[in-house]
Design an enzyme around this catalytic site. Structure first.
Site, PDB file in Angstrom:
ATOM      1  CG  ASP A 196      -5.861   3.676  -2.584  1.00 40.48           C
ATOM      2  OD1 ASP A 196      -5.573   4.755  -2.063  1.00 40.48           O
ATOM      3  OD2 ASP A 196      -5.177   3.151  -3.479  1.00 40.48           O
TER       4      ASP A 196
ATOM      5  CG  ASP B 141      -3.464  10.549  -2.028  1.00 39.75           C
ATOM      6  OD1 ASP B 141      -3.996   9.418  -2.057  1.00 39.75           O
ATOM      7  OD2 ASP B 141      -2.562  10.897  -2.812  1.00 39.75           O
TER       8      ASP B 141
ATOM      9  CB  ILE C  57      -3.019   4.845   0.112  1.00 40.64           C
ATOM     10  CG1 ILE C  57      -3.708   4.077   1.232  1.00 40.64           C
ATOM     11  CG2 ILE C  57      -1.558   4.383   0.028  1.00 40.64           C
ATOM     12  CD1 ILE C  57      -3.592   2.575   1.111  1.00 40.64           C
TER      13      ILE C  57
ATOM     14  CB  THR D  43      -0.921   3.252  -4.507  1.00 38.04           C
ATOM     15  OG1 THR D  43      -1.796   4.348  -4.277  1.00 38.04           O
ATOM     16  CG2 THR D  43      -1.692   1.961  -4.380  1.00 38.04           C
TER      17      THR D  43
ATOM     18  CG  ASP E 191      -0.901  13.576  -5.531  1.00 43.28           C
ATOM     19  OD1 ASP E 191      -1.157  12.609  -4.781  1.00 43.28           O
ATOM     20  OD2 ASP E 191      -1.089  13.547  -6.757  1.00 43.28           O
TER      21      ASP E 191
END
Length: 422
Positions: A117, A204, A206, A209, A356
């Protein structure tokens, strides 16, 4: 050789060159017109910067040339975004292959976060600054460095620093290394609040996750906002088959794994392999019969109300079972016609974040689809870090949207009429 922030650049340049021909480990500086470590004190050093910027792997150069040839006003940004996401995907693939317990820690909201991340966010920030930033840099991103600055986080910070620098060295595009303080500063370059004015990258690092930790689907999702509108999006999906999600569980299909989706406003959507194969135009499926449609939804039950999406599918007459995968990989799969509908209905009180959906939404709309909230309103990414929307998010083709909206609103009304348990 780069200049270290806080010292006279001319003196530091001479000192650094005298000490070592190898790249210096540098703190990530405040984000100015260019990152300070790229601002040189002499004509020779400035020429070195130009050479460094043009020393790209073949795949990245090919991506850039194809984008510039397309004549898009965002060609340079698209080339940089593809390069940033591809480099971040390489780091993520490395980590997923060798996940260790020390690579996972818990954020305040209890969702897992990995060194990938943070590393992904650092690399994207770095590439965008190196490649396209010509004024102030603004990025709205998921991660910050707070947890990494706490006591006991030294080991994971060292791991992130090593991973980032190893990835940079293997790529050979940028002759720099980052210190641990530089790593923390790079992560915090994503603290912008966005908004309706100016340009803001939305990341984003990752998405998905939990899918990443399971060895499943995840995406590096990067978009560009210009005056409040999404104008560009790139989705790196390292575990998604290049041709079709129907090959997801087929070991004998021979399909290449790893897809890079991209879209620029008014220019359509494309997919290519993560290593830079020629991009192919994509479009959403053309079915107008819900019976023949399949739909995507989140793998995690905590991310969407499966009972509500099941009711919507039943009202539509959808016969196929839902396809449940993590992350914005669903947007990419929908954009190339792997399915016909995407439904996302989080539980009450959840606020959708712009990172997202920004990249995935433009990939779908540029592929000929529609993405709206549950009332049919377009998603508004100009309000800051969160989406202000009605109930949920739906995506499909133009033929199915009227019947999908009707089914959604009927299902929501019925659900609201059911008495809540005591």
């Amino acid at each position: 050789m780069a200049a270290r922030v806080g010292l006279p650049q001319q003196a530091l340049l001479a000192s650094a060159l005298a000490r070592s021909p190898s790249p210096a480990r540098l703190p990530y500086p405040p984000l100015l017109r260019l990152p300070t470590y790229l601002r040189f004190a002499s004509a020779d050093a400035d020429a070195g910067l130009q050479n460094l910027r043009h020393r790209r792997p073949f795949a990245a150069r090919a991506m850039s040339l194809r984008s510039e040839a397309a004549g898009s006003p965002y060609a340079a940004e698209l080339a940089a975004a593809k390069k940033a996401v591809s480099l971040a995907a390489r780091l993520c693939q490395t980590v997923q292959q060798e996940i260790e317990q020390s690579d996972v820690q818990s954020k305040a909201d209890k969702s897992p976060v990995t060194v990938a991340d943070y590393g992904s966010q650092i690399l994207v920030s770095l590439v965008l600054n190196m490649e396209v930033t010509s004024g102030s840099f603004s990025m709205v991103a998921e991660e910050d460095s707070e947890d990494l600055r706490k006591d006991g986080a030294g080991e994971i910070l060292e791991r992130i620093t090593d991973l980032v620098n190893e990835t940079l060295a293997e790529d050979a595009s940028f002759n720099i290394l980052l210190s641990q303080e530089g790593i923390l500063s790079a992560i915090d370059s994503g603290k912008s609040e966005g908004g309706p004015s100016g340009r803001h990258w939305v990341l984003d690092p990752i998405d998905g996750t939990k899918g990443f930790l399971r060895g499943g689907q995840y995406a590096i999702a990067l978009a560009l906002l210009d005056e409040g509108k999404v104008v560009l999006g790139v989705l790196g999906c390292p575990n998604l088959p290049l041709s079709s999600i129907s090959n997801l569980n087929s070991s004998s299909s021979g399909d290449q794994i790893g897809a890079l989706f991209s879209a620029t406003i008014g220019c359509g959507a494309e997919v290519q392999s993560l290593d830079g194969s020629p991009p192919q135009k994509i479009s959403v499926c053309s079915t107008d019969n819900p019976v023949n449609a399949s739909f995507f939804e989140s793998y995690e039950g905590a991310h969407t109300m499966h009972d509500l999406t099941g009711s919507i599918a039943e009202k539509l007459g959808v016969q196929a079972p839902p396809v449940r995968i993590d992350s914005q990989a669903k947007y990419g799969a929908l954009a190339r016609g792997d399915g016909a509908i995407y439904l996302r209905f989080p539980y009450k009180g959840y606020r959708e974040k712009i990172w997202d959906h920004a990249a995935g939404a433009i990939v779908v709309t540029e592929a000929g689809g529609l993405v709206t909230d549950a009332s049919g309103n377009d998603l508004d990414f100009s309000k800051g870090r969160f989406l202000d929307l009605d109930t949920g998010i739906i995506a499909t083709n133009k033929q199915l949207m009227p019947s999908l909206l009707k089914a959604v609103q009927e299902a929501i009304k019925e659900k609201d009429q059911v008495p809540s348990p005591l």
